[in-house]
Scaffold this active site. Structure first.
Site: not given
Ligand code: NAD
Ligand code: UGA
Length: 464
Positions: A14, A169, A225, A277, A280
């Site tokens: 993110v 996000e 959430l 999968g 999140c």
């Molecule tokens: P991530 O694990 O890829 O990245 C988090 C980073 O933060 C890591 O690189 C870690 O080393 C760093 N970190 C932790 N504590 C720290 C500190 N004190 N100082 C400096 N760096 C620090 O995680 P992500 O997938 O980017 O997710 C981050 C948040 O965003 C989560 O809460 C997740 O639920 C949310 N989110 C993720 C997605 C997604 O698609 N991955 C989408 C929307 C929201």
């Molecule tokens: C999801 C949400 O779509 C984002 O809006 C959100 O910000 C993010 O989680 C988060 O908070 O981390 P993401 O997990 O990256 O995004 O991917 P998705 O496209 O939502 O897919 C999630 C899972 O559902 C994958 O395993 C995908 O293959 C599966 N999926 C999705 C299905 O099996 N069927 C569908 O029709 C859509």
């Protein structure tokens, strides 16, 4: 307050893409992305833009344009906090593994640590923005930590002050850049209109104002959430219907198409697959379950928990079905696994259905040949090496042909485009007969597979 300098704590899936887009759209703002993970920061600074730590279409070009100008990646957390007017907390929030709420509530230790770092090293007025997905009322915890330092700093005649905003996000991996450039909505929760305006001005540079929503801070936290819970619930729903289709002769693709035409239901997120999968969905629903239990709403908790338990059941259902079709035993049989990422266009494997399904197959004695175009070999090894079991039972291969050489079956778990163009006639000559394709992503042409003399099972297809 006009923002000139942003610090983002957390250079992950993110933090990296989000800040790259802010830097692209706001050349007047210096954006510093910091992380304690040195290896990750080195990858962000790699001269070869193919080596960025995250595979995300379009990300490399943006980083190329901005890095070294107004986008910087470093491990200098304290220094960048000190310089910033606005700090995004974008750190990991995984599910707690021990202690109170283990297995459900998210572990806030990284958020807490970030808040303490901000409290200690910031100067003057700082707007702290929650970017991580957090349980409702986390802003209160952050504010408390910041307040304690505000009181301290008054004593030291070094006045600091803070506003806390929630700005969750909604990007999805694989489409992150497009989602960030053209979001359905941007959500800003807070109680100080001036602080909200400072963040709104940033987004207004590329997001139409009608898409920037303001709420109170608790609604913003809960909306994130809830949004993930609703999306995941659709997938669990359609996966239960897939199972019913397989028993009744119906076809889940046709059912999805038919229900998706109802504009109240809508057509998105109705693709049955191997189970959701990603880092999140599961964690955010479990968090919601914990909150419901905590606030004395067990029925609400049970409802949302079922979305996760159906997902687990569904993954095991697919494994069992493979075992059954291969005459009830996988012992010593080779199986090609096509796709390990939790979805296409990402190198992320967190909570990927492939992990559970591969473990189930290994448990039955299968030998796996695993292919994924983007996931690193070492990541797959890590994901499958549990309790040091079955370490010699899988090979990670470089191409599809290698994964399907001398195998009894192929299991398609990620919808990579490459897998839709496989020449099944050629592959068929190399497979052990009777050969099977298990297509959990509805990506192959069923007739072509049948014409090549291979049996096929497709998710939710009652006619196979
Ligand atoms: P991530 O694990 O890829 O990245 C988090 C980073 O933060 C890591 O690189 C870690 O080393 C760093 N970190 C932790 N504590 C720290 C500190 N004190 N100082 C400096 N760096 C620090 O995680 P992500 O997938 O980017 O997710 C981050 C948040 O965003 C989560 O809460 C997740 O639920 C949310 N989110 C993720 C997605 C997604 O698609 N991955 C989408 C929307 C929201
Ligand atoms: C999801 C949400 O779509 C984002 O809006 C959100 O910000 C993010 O989680 C988060 O908070 O981390 P993401 O997990 O990256 O995004 O991917 P998705 O496209 O939502 O897919 C999630 C899972 O559902 C994958 O395993 C995908 O293959 C599966 N999926 C999705 C299905 O099996 N069927 C569908 O029709 C859509």
């Amino acid at each position: 307050m006009l923002i000139r300098n942003i610090c983002c704590i957390g250079a992950g899936y993110v933090g990296g893409p989000t800040m790259a887009v802010i830097a692209l759209k706001c050349p007047h703002i210096q954006v510093n992305v910091v992380d304690t993970n040195k290896e990750r920061i080195n990858q962000w600074n790699d001269d070869d833009f193919d080596n960025l730590p995250i595979y995300e279409p379009g990300l490399g070009e943006i980083v190329k344009k901005c890095r070294g100008k107004n986008l910087h990646f470093s491990i200098n957390v304290e220094e960048m906090i000190e310089k910033a007017d606005m700090i995004f907390i974008s750190v990991n929030t995984p599910t707690k593994t021990k202690g109170v709420g283990a297995g459900k509530v998210c572990d806030l230790k990284w958020v807490e640590k970030s808040a303490r770092q901000v409290a200690n090293f910031s100067k003057g007025h700082t707007i702290v923005v929650e970017k991580s997905t957090l349980p409702v009322r986390t802003a209160e915890v952050i504010q408390l930590i910041l307040n304690s330092c505000q009181n301290q700093s008054k004593l030291e005649f070094n006045n600091k002050s803070f506003d806390v905003l929630s700005n969750p996000e909604f990007l999805a991996e694989g489409t992150a850049i497009n989602d960030l450039l053209k979001p359905d909505r941007v959500l800003i929760g807070g109680d100080n209109p001036e602080a909200i305006e400072s963040l709104r001005i940033i987004y207004k540079r590329w997001v139409p104002e009608s898409k920037i929503l303001e709420t109170n801070i608790w609604s913003s936290e809960l909306a994130k959430l809830t949004s993930n819970a609703f999306l995941a619930q659709r997938i669990s729903s359609i996966n239960t219907i897939a199972a019913l289709c397989e028993s009744t002769g119906a076809d889940v693709r046709e059912v999805s198409r038919a229900i998706g035409r109802d504009s109240r239901i809508g057509s998105k997120f109705l693709d049955s697959g191997p189970g959701f999968g990603g880092s999140c969905f599961k964690k955010d629903i479990l968090n919601l379950v914990y909150l419901a239990e905590y606030f004395g709403l067990p029925e609400v908790a049970t409802f949302w928990n079922s979305v996760v338990s159906i997902n687990n059941w569904h993954q095991h259902r697919i494994s069992k079905l493979i075992i059954q079709k291969l005459f009830g035993s996988l012992s010593g049989k080779k199986i090609g696994i096509l796709g390990f990422a939790f979805k296409a266009n990402t190198n992320d494997t967190r909570e990927s259905a492939a992990i559970q399904i591969c473990k189930d197959l290994l448990e039955e004695g299968a030998i796996l040949l695993i292919h994924d175009p983007k996931v690193e070999k070492k990541k797959i090894d890590q994901d499958l090496s549990y309790e040091n079991k079955y370490t010699n039972s899988w090979n990670i291969v470089d191409c599809v042909e290698e994964a399907l050489e001398n195998v009894h079956a192929a299991v398609i778990l990620t919808e990579w485009q490459d897998y839709s163009n496989i020449n099944w006639h050629e592959i068929s000559l190399k497979m052990i007969k009777p050969a099977w394709i298990f297509d959990a992503r509805s990506i192959v042409d069923k007739q072509k597979v049948l014409d090549a003399g291979i049996n096929i099972w497709r998710i939710g297809d009652g006619s196979t």
